[in-house]
Write an enzyme that holds these catalytic residues in place. Structure first.
Site, PDB file in Angstrom:
ATOM      1  N   MET A   1       4.402  -5.047  -1.625  1.00 12.07           N
ATOM      2  CA  MET A   1       4.518  -5.379  -0.201  1.00 12.07           C
ATOM      3  C   MET A   1       3.492  -6.456   0.170  1.00 12.07           C
ATOM      4  O   MET A   1       3.210  -6.666   1.352  1.00 12.07           O
ATOM      5  CB  MET A   1       4.328  -4.125   0.650  1.00 12.07           C
ATOM      6  CG  MET A   1       5.393  -3.061   0.317  1.00 12.07           C
ATOM      7  SD  MET A   1       5.748  -1.911   1.641  1.00 12.07           S
ATOM      8  CE  MET A   1       4.173  -1.115   1.832  1.00 12.07           C
ATOM      9  N   GLY A   2       2.922  -7.104  -0.838  1.00  9.54           N
ATOM     10  CA  GLY A   2       2.002  -8.211  -0.569  1.00  9.54           C
ATOM     11  C   GLY A   2       0.602  -7.757  -0.192  1.00  9.54           C
ATOM     12  O   GLY A   2       0.214  -6.623  -0.441  1.00  9.54           O
TER      13      GLY A   2
ATOM     14  N   HIS B   1      -4.668  -7.215  -3.606  1.00  6.56           N
ATOM     15  CA  HIS B   1      -6.051  -6.988  -4.010  1.00  6.56           C
ATOM     16  C   HIS B   1      -6.028  -6.890  -5.526  1.00  6.56           C
ATOM     17  O   HIS B   1      -4.955  -7.037  -6.148  1.00  6.56           O
ATOM     18  CB  HIS B   1      -6.607  -5.731  -3.341  1.00  6.56           C
ATOM     19  CG  HIS B   1      -5.695  -4.541  -3.455  1.00  6.56           C
ATOM     20  ND1 HIS B   1      -5.429  -3.922  -4.661  1.00  6.56           N
ATOM     21  CD2 HIS B   1      -4.937  -3.880  -2.525  1.00  6.56           C
ATOM     22  CE1 HIS B   1      -4.606  -2.927  -4.472  1.00  6.56           C
ATOM     23  NE2 HIS B   1      -4.266  -2.878  -3.182  1.00  6.56           N
TER      24      HIS B   1
ATOM     25  N   HIS C   1      -3.167  -4.852  -7.257  1.00 10.12           N
ATOM     26  CA  HIS C   1      -1.869  -5.527  -7.437  1.00 10.12           C
ATOM     27  C   HIS C   1      -1.935  -6.510  -8.601  1.00 10.12           C
ATOM     28  O   HIS C   1      -1.001  -6.614  -9.399  1.00 10.12           O
ATOM     29  CB  HIS C   1      -1.496  -6.342  -6.191  1.00 10.12           C
ATOM     30  CG  HIS C   1      -1.208  -5.533  -4.973  1.00 10.12           C
ATOM     31  ND1 HIS C   1      -2.058  -5.481  -3.904  1.00 10.12           N
ATOM     32  CD2 HIS C   1      -0.155  -4.748  -4.661  1.00 10.12           C
ATOM     33  CE1 HIS C   1      -1.534  -4.703  -2.970  1.00 10.12           C
ATOM     34  NE2 HIS C   1      -0.382  -4.243  -3.401  1.00 10.12           N
TER      35      HIS C   1
ATOM     36  N   GLN D   1      10.510   2.366   4.574  1.00 10.44           N
ATOM     37  CA  GLN D   1       9.566   3.377   4.075  1.00 10.44           C
ATOM     38  C   GLN D   1       8.430   3.675   5.049  1.00 10.44           C
ATOM     39  O   GLN D   1       7.509   4.401   4.716  1.00 10.44           O
ATOM     40  CB  GLN D   1       9.034   2.982   2.695  1.00 10.44           C
ATOM     41  CG  GLN D   1       8.109   1.777   2.666  1.00 10.44           C
ATOM     42  CD  GLN D   1       7.794   1.356   1.240  1.00 10.44           C
ATOM     43  OE1 GLN D   1       8.641   0.800   0.546  1.00 10.44           O
ATOM     44  NE2 GLN D   1       6.578   1.607   0.793  1.00 10.44           N
TER      45      GLN D   1
ATOM     46  N   LYS E   1      -2.193   4.842  -8.557  1.00  9.18           N
ATOM     47  CA  LYS E   1      -2.750   5.353  -7.299  1.00  9.18           C
ATOM     48  C   LYS E   1      -1.646   6.052  -6.499  1.00  9.18           C
ATOM     49  O   LYS E   1      -1.859   7.094  -5.914  1.00  9.18           O
ATOM     50  CB  LYS E   1      -3.357   4.229  -6.455  1.00  9.18           C
ATOM     51  CG  LYS E   1      -3.950   4.786  -5.150  1.00  9.18           C
ATOM     52  CD  LYS E   1      -4.788   3.788  -4.430  1.00  9.18           C
ATOM     53  CE  LYS E   1      -3.953   2.857  -3.605  1.00  9.18           C
ATOM     54  NZ  LYS E   1      -3.432   3.490  -2.366  1.00  9.18           N
TER      55      LYS E   1
ATOM     56  N   MET F   1      -8.619   0.837  -4.689  1.00  6.61           N
ATOM     57  CA  MET F   1      -8.204  -0.365  -3.943  1.00  6.61           C
ATOM     58  C   MET F   1      -6.900  -0.081  -3.198  1.00  6.61           C
ATOM     59  O   MET F   1      -5.985   0.534  -3.741  1.00  6.61           O
ATOM     60  CB  MET F   1      -7.978  -1.510  -4.918  1.00  6.61           C
ATOM     61  CG  MET F   1      -9.247  -1.917  -5.586  1.00  6.61           C
ATOM     62  SD  MET F   1      -9.461  -3.686  -5.463  1.00  6.61           S
ATOM     63  CE  MET F   1     -11.153  -3.799  -5.947  1.00  6.61           C
TER      64      MET F   1
ATOM     65  N   SER G   1      -4.396  -1.941   0.212  1.00  4.19           N
ATOM     66  CA  SER G   1      -4.277  -2.965   1.264  1.00  4.19           C
ATOM     67  C   SER G   1      -4.798  -2.423   2.580  1.00  4.19           C
ATOM     68  O   SER G   1      -5.190  -3.172   3.467  1.00  4.19           O
ATOM     69  CB  SER G   1      -2.814  -3.380   1.444  1.00  4.19           C
ATOM     70  OG  SER G   1      -2.276  -3.733   0.208  1.00  4.19           O
ATOM     71  N   ARG G   2      -4.788  -1.092   2.720  1.00  9.10           N
ATOM     72  CA  ARG G   2      -5.219  -0.495   3.995  1.00  9.10           C
ATOM     73  C   ARG G   2      -6.729  -0.362   4.103  1.00  9.10           C
ATOM     74  O   ARG G   2      -7.235  -0.041   5.181  1.00  9.10           O
ATOM     75  CB  ARG G   2      -4.553   0.868   4.189  1.00  9.10           C
ATOM     76  CG  ARG G   2      -3.030   0.730   4.385  1.00  9.10           C
ATOM     77  CD  ARG G   2      -2.368   2.046   4.704  1.00  9.10           C
ATOM     78  NE  ARG G   2      -0.985   1.860   5.137  1.00  9.10           N
ATOM     79  CZ  ARG G   2       0.080   2.118   4.388  1.00  9.10           C
ATOM     80  NH1 ARG G   2      -0.051   2.560   3.163  1.00  9.10           N
ATOM     81  NH2 ARG G   2       1.297   1.909   4.862  1.00  9.10           N
TER      82      ARG G   2
HETATM   83  O1  PAF Z   1       3.981   0.484  -3.655  1.00  6.35           O
HETATM   84  C1  PAF Z   1       4.485  -0.358  -2.879  1.00  6.35           C
HETATM   85  O2  PAF Z   1       3.894  -1.396  -2.574  1.00  6.35           O
HETATM   86  C2  PAF Z   1       5.868  -0.103  -2.298  1.00  6.35           C
HETATM   87  O3  PAF Z   1       6.061   1.259  -2.076  1.00  6.35           O
HETATM   88  C3  PAF Z   1       7.006  -0.677  -3.168  1.00  6.35           C
HETATM   89  C4  PAF Z   1       7.066  -0.015  -4.521  1.00  6.35           C
HETATM   90  C5  PAF Z   1       6.816  -2.176  -3.323  1.00  6.35           C
HETATM   91  C6  PAF Z   1       8.356  -0.447  -2.486  1.00  6.35           C
HETATM   92  O4  PAF Z   1       8.403  -1.084  -1.243  1.00  6.35           O
END
Ligand code: PAF
Length: 283
Positions: free
Chosen positions: A30-31, A34, A37, A61, A149, A184, A186-187
């Site tokens: 989801m971009g 950090h 990812h 989600q 995680k 780590m 994003s939040r």
């Molecule tokens: O872990 C995530 O970032 C999301 O749940 C995913 C797997 C990209 C699905 O939107």
């Protein structure tokens, strides 16, 4: 590196690679990248000939009161970092590309998506499995990388891929932590200075349980309590759940026999943080 929002372009590129006998690795995200990812992308690059990274903040989600609107977005920087790591394509679909008019299908993994984060965030995993099924259908990867995680997400995706015979190798990437142990996320950027200072108690609590286990403790209630007692030192943290489960099925476990996942969700102010540790007997 190609950056595209076109489903057809991605499908065509991946089909050409497959025709040339090249393996395709996939990292759905989801971009707001950090180091966690980036470690997923590194694993995909090391294990496949070509790598597709998707960046899509999936509305399906998020619950109605969650952080969909303020979820961090940083497309330009994200693309630059994965290009440096050797990704071949970044796929940035719009919502109406992923869920076009008339989209009516949901993927639901019964049982294991209902406890832990599934209980706290009803419908969350249906959104995750549905979007991953769509993205897998577009990219048709040989392998896809998911972080440990989100251990429940990993288990649910593995179950879906196996049940629906998707033929994708799901690779688990270890948790990447900050200098003080905080996993780590994003939040983490939502945390105030005081919340951030106390957030490290989450991983310290998990480590405490692991130490007890190494000293011979096998009773899961005692391990869960070790975590809870550590969090008493951090008044800004409020535990949402602390559970001991089988890492493959997400079913509760009360005695460590082979492997147990100690999984937790904790609020630091309004920010919900998850973390876990695998407790296992050495063979
Ligand atoms: O872990 C995530 O970032 C999301 O749940 C995913 C797997 C990209 C699905 O939107």
């Amino acid at each position: 590196m190609i950056v595209t929002d076109s489903e057809h372009r991605i499908s065509d590129i991946c089909a050409e690679w497959r025709a040339e006998g090249l393996s395709v690795g996939f990292v759905p995200t989801m971009g707001a990248f950090h180091r966690g990812h980036l470690s997923l992308v590194e694993i995909a690059v090391a294990s496949s000939d070509r790598v597709v990274v998707s960046i899509f903040v999936n509305p399906m989600q998020f619950g109605p009161d969650e952080d969909l609107d303020r979820y961090p977005r940083n497309l330009e920087k994200d693309c630059k970092s994965v290009e440096e790591l050797g990704a071949s394509v970044v796929f940035t679909p719009r919502t109406d590309v992923v869920y076009p008019d008339g989209f009516s299908t949901g993927v639901y993994v019964a049982g294991m998506s209902e406890g832990l984060c599934g209980a706290a965030r009803p419908g969350h995993f249906d959104g995750v499995t549905t979007v991953c099924a769509v993205l897998f259908g577009i990219v048709r990867p040989d392998l896809a990388v998911f972080g440990m995680k989100d251990a429940q997400q990993l288990a649910v995706i593995r179950r879906m891929v196996s049940d629906l015979r998707m033929g994708i190798d799901i690779v688990a990437a270890p948790i990447v932590r900050e200098f003080d142990g905080l996993a780590m996320s994003s939040r983490n950027q939502y945390l105030s200075v005081e919340e951030r200072e106390q957030a490290c108690f989450i991983s310290i609590g998990l480590e405490m349980a692991l130490v007890l286990f190494r000293m011979g403790e096998r009773n899961c209630e005692v391990l869960r309590n070790a975590f809870l007692s550590k969090l008493e030192d951090a008044p800004l943290l409020k535990v949402q759940y602390v559970e001991t489960v089988d890492p493959d099925t997400m079913l509760g476990v009360e005695q460590v026999e082979k492997q147990v996942l100690l999984a937790v969700a904790v609020f630091a102010g309004k920010t919900r943080l998850i973390d876990n540790i695998l407790i296992e007997l050495e063979v």
